[in-house]
Design an enzyme around this catalytic site. Structure first.
Site, PDB file in Angstrom:
ATOM      1  N   ASP A  45     -23.773  10.751  49.613  1.00  0.00           N
ATOM      2  CA  ASP A  45     -24.674   9.698  49.156  1.00  0.00           C
ATOM      3  C   ASP A  45     -26.119  10.004  49.530  1.00  0.00           C
ATOM      4  O   ASP A  45     -26.404  10.820  50.414  1.00  0.00           O
ATOM      5  CB  ASP A  45     -24.279   8.356  49.783  1.00  0.00           C
ATOM      6  CG  ASP A  45     -23.081   7.730  49.086  1.00  0.00           C
ATOM      7  OD1 ASP A  45     -22.717   8.202  47.993  1.00  0.00           O
ATOM      8  OD2 ASP A  45     -22.517   6.774  49.628  1.00  0.00           O
ATOM      9  N   LYS A  67     -26.476   6.615  45.247  1.00  0.00           N
ATOM     10  CA  LYS A  67     -26.958   5.514  44.409  1.00  0.00           C
ATOM     11  C   LYS A  67     -28.055   4.777  45.164  1.00  0.00           C
ATOM     12  O   LYS A  67     -27.872   4.342  46.287  1.00  0.00           O
ATOM     13  CB  LYS A  67     -25.814   4.555  44.063  1.00  0.00           C
ATOM     14  CG  LYS A  67     -24.780   5.164  43.138  1.00  0.00           C
ATOM     15  CD  LYS A  67     -23.789   4.137  42.650  1.00  0.00           C
ATOM     16  CE  LYS A  67     -22.787   3.768  43.717  1.00  0.00           C
ATOM     17  NZ  LYS A  67     -21.858   4.855  44.010  1.00  0.00           N
ATOM     18  N   MET A 180     -29.072  -4.266  51.320  1.00  0.00           N
ATOM     19  CA  MET A 180     -29.615  -4.070  49.959  1.00  0.00           C
ATOM     20  C   MET A 180     -30.263  -5.334  49.401  1.00  0.00           C
ATOM     21  O   MET A 180     -30.085  -5.677  48.227  1.00  0.00           O
ATOM     22  CB  MET A 180     -28.478  -3.582  49.027  1.00  0.00           C
ATOM     23  CG  MET A 180     -27.857  -2.280  49.466  1.00  0.00           C
ATOM     24  SD  MET A 180     -26.348  -1.837  48.536  1.00  0.00           S
ATOM     25  CE  MET A 180     -25.153  -2.990  49.261  1.00  0.00           C
TER      26      MET A 180
END
Length: 269
Positions: A45, A67, A180
């Site tokens: 990642d 991502k 996030m």
């Protein structure tokens, strides 16, 4: 998306789902280190640090599948298919994720694909971002005098079109950790205040936690949107909301400048 296997071919390898921790290479578990050193291919990642990636064997195949908000290098279906394909064609396949793969890491989804394909797998947990960030920021997530519980949520969803029931998270005796959530800071702040949480509740945004670039942005819940808009704030960043944040200065021990000194990793397992 239907997972495609290789008809008539027996799976030749094993997949390890490995948590890389929050950034500091020394927060890797010994097992994660051992598995990385024997990897034939690593799907990693964006949040995995360069220090950790340097532990991967030079001749191993390295595939970036990270991502970030608005910057996806691979969608989840593609990642699932890659894991299956590599599991059939390589011996030691590592799916390397920042933090812990079972906490907002989609690890469960990826393992379901492996089960469907009949592949052998193992999970190596990592220190999740909430634990690593709070520890390096001097903020205990629970404390008998300030917070008797802690809740982890993700702020990455479309909160405007899919409203959350913020009443569930407005308890003043509970610490709220939001993964996030930077892009939705205003929605989060207003939702909690409307649900009854005081606008004076201490909050912290910790940027690039556990690394030499760590920064803390501390204020009040009513200021959360302004804190999130600070031009010096870099991703990844985590929000901590609750009375425990007022201990940040007293319990702060981490000095990013000292951490920037290079360290030679020479562990032998």
């Amino acid at each position: 998306m239907e997972i495609v296997t290789l008809p008539g071919q027996r799976a030749g390898g094993k997949v390890w789902l490995v948590g890389a921790g929050p950034g500091d290479v020394e927060l890797l578990t010994l097992k994660a280190y051992r598995i990385l050193k024997s990897a034939d291919v690593v799907l990693y990642d964006a949040l995995v640090s360069e220090e950790i990636m340097s532990l991967v064997p030079f001749d191993a195949e390295k595939i970036a599948v990270g991502k970030r908000a608005g910057k996806h290098s691979a969608n989840q279906d593609e990642i699932n298919q890659l894991l299956v394909t590599k599991g059939f064609t390589r011996k030691n396949v590592v799916r390397l994720k920042g933090g812990d793969p079972f906490i907002f890491g989609r690890g469960g989804e990826e393992l379901q694909s492996l089960v469907e394909a009949g592949l052998e797998f193992e999970v190596v947990p990592g220190i999740t971002a909430a634990s690593g960030t709070s520890s390096y920021a001097g903020i205990p997530l629970t404390h008998r005098d300030y917070a008797q519980g802690v809740t982890f949520i993700t702020g990455h969803c479309q909160l405007g079109s899919r409203p959350m029931n913020w009443t569930n998270y407005a308890n003043p005796n509970n610490t709220l950790v939001i993964y996030m959530g930077i892009l939705n800071a205003g929605v989060i702040s207003q939702g909690l205040i409307d649900a009854g949480r005081s606008a004076q509740t201490p909050v912290a945004i910790v940027s690039k936690a556990t690394t030499s670039e760590q920064r803390r942005f501390i204020g009040k819940l009513g200021e959360l949107e302004q804190l999130a808009a600070d031009p010096e704030l870099k991703m990844p960043a985590l929000m901590i909301i609750g009375e425990v944040v007022q201990l940040a200065d007293t319990l702060n021990w981490f000095t990013p400048q000292a951490h920037s000194e290079s360290r030679a990793i020479s562990y032998e397992l």
